[in-house]
Design an enzyme around this catalytic site. Structure first.
Site, PDB file in Angstrom:
ATOM      1  CE1 TYR A 119      -3.800   2.481   0.927  1.00  0.00           C
ATOM      2  CE2 TYR A 119      -2.030   3.551   2.157  1.00  0.00           C
ATOM      3  CZ  TYR A 119      -3.297   3.588   1.598  1.00  0.00           C
ATOM      4  OH  TYR A 119      -4.061   4.717   1.705  1.00  0.00           O
ATOM      5  CD  GLU A 207      -6.098   4.577  -1.125  1.00  0.00           C
ATOM      6  OE1 GLU A 207      -6.105   4.558   0.114  1.00  0.00           O
ATOM      7  OE2 GLU A 207      -7.139   4.507  -1.815  1.00  0.00           O
TER       8      GLU A 207
END
Length: 401
Positions: A119, A207
């Site tokens: 992530y 993101e």
């Protein structure tokens, strides 16, 4: 402003972030053509991904009964079939709510051989007034869930906006992700590219979830952004006409689109009490106090500090197009705003629209005496609120009649 995944990947690639080869497809024939080309280039499989402004697409369900908005395909004909089943159908995910979103676009790209899911995100740390990059080894999961259950697995790096992200910071984050050997330098380059995307695009959020370690047929491993999400700062879009052109009005509420044409900040909610307020903070407080007294706000509507009579009239028209609205609360604190201008706008809007809903108005501040006189002299059945609490109680009571 939000954009689709395929658009986010275009912006990321522009800054050197590695993304899978692929193209947007608007028809099943387009999907088959893109899949055919990718398979001919030697990619063993392709993935067909629904494009809507919401997460959780892979685990979503179409109202047609089809499970999952992301499908891996081995042939071009299979990609055609999947595209035919998705396009024009409504996909419901945990982020869309029960109404879901209609899929009108797909991303068809090469499927990767995933070895690890990570992530990465860049956002603004408002408490520090600096950009913040976050990484985690728990890719593919909701970051909120990771933060709640295993916060130690989220590593944060504050970035000085004067210098930008430094190479040593990128290498530090790569190490935190457990990347070693030949992956360190590519990882640092990719992370620097993610930050550059955030900065150059005036983004509020960039993101990658997941950012993946993938393996090529020859066994060589590399890093690739398999999903990308970018949220843009609306106030900076005038500097980016190319990004502004990416806006997909079909993904936005029609009332929100109409409000933007009048420079109004409007977000539709699920309640029955409409709010018209000046200032975002006061608007949030107004929604809170409505809920405190048992009501549910139908919208967030900030007319700003310098609203005109025309904008107030437009705001009332937008509110009245929401069939769920049972009553309206106008809550104005006149600092820069002239309360009499708002009062004139309210009177003009009520007369022009023929408003029949209960209307509660609370005015305070600059030129409030003149504003209240304008309302009183209008002859309209406007309910006056002496305070926020008084106005909230009155509008909640009016909404249930």
């Amino acid at each position: 402003m939000n954009i689709h995944e395929y658009q986010a990947k275009q912006l990321l690639a522009r800054s050197g972030v590695v993304v899978p080869p692929g193209e947007m497809a608007a028809t099943p024939d387009d999907a088959r053509a893109v899949a055919k080309r990718l398979l001919a280039e030697g990619h063993p499989r392709v993935v067909v991904k629904s494009q809507i402004h919401a997460g959780g697409r892979g685990k979503g369900t179409f109202k047609s009964g089809l499970q999952g908005g992301v499908k891996v395909c081995a042939t071009a004909d299979e990609a055609f079939d999947r595209a035919w089943a998705m396009l024009g159908q409504v996909l419901v995910t945990k982020q869309t709510g029960p109404d879901g979103r209609e899929v009108s676009k797909l991303l068809v790209e090469a499927a990767a051989n995933i070895k690890r899911e990570l992530y990465c995100a860049v956002l603004l740390d408002r408490s520090a007034g600096r950009p913040l990059m976050m990484v985690s080894t728990e890719g593919g999961m909701d970051i909120e869930e990771v933060a709640a259950k295993t916060p130690e697995r989220i590593v944060k790096e504050s970035i000085d906006p004067a210098t930008g992200m430094m190479p040593f910071q990128a290498r530090k984050l790569a190490a935190a992700l457990g990347l070693r050997g030949d992956l360190v330098n590519p990882a640092a380059k990719l992370l620097l590219g993610v930050y550059r995307t955030w900065w150059d695009c005036d983004a509020s959020l960039v993101e990658l979830n997941p950012l993946c370690v993938v393996e090529a047929p020859d066994g060589k491993r590399s890093l690739m952004a398999l999903d990308g999400k970018i949220g843009l700062d609306d106030n900076a879009l005038y500097r980016h006409p190319d990004i502004q052109a990416m806006r997909d009005l079909a993904e936005e509420s029609p009332l929100e689109v109409e409000a933007s044409h009048h420079s109004l900040n409007y977000i539709k909610l699920e309640g029955s009490i409409a709010c018209l307020v000046n200032g975002a903070g006061l608007a949030m407080a107004t929604m809170d106090i409505i809920k405190h007294y048992g009501g549910e706000p139908a919208n967030f509507l900030d007319v700003g500090g310098g609203a005109t009579v025309e904008q107030v009239t437009a705001a009332f028209k937008i509110i009245m197009k929401d069939a769920a609205v049972k009553a309206i609360l106008v809550n104005i604190f006149g600092g820069i705003m002239d309360c009499d201008v708002i009062a004139q706008g309210i009177v003009a809007a009520v007369k022009e629209t023929g408003l029949k809903l209960p209307l509660v108005v609370r005015l305070e501040g600059n030129n409030v005496v003149a504003g209240k006189r304008t309302l009183a002299d209008s002859g309209l059945p406007i309910i006056s609120g002496d305070s926020m609490a008084d106005a909230a109680q009155k509008v909640v009571k009016a909404a249930v009649k």
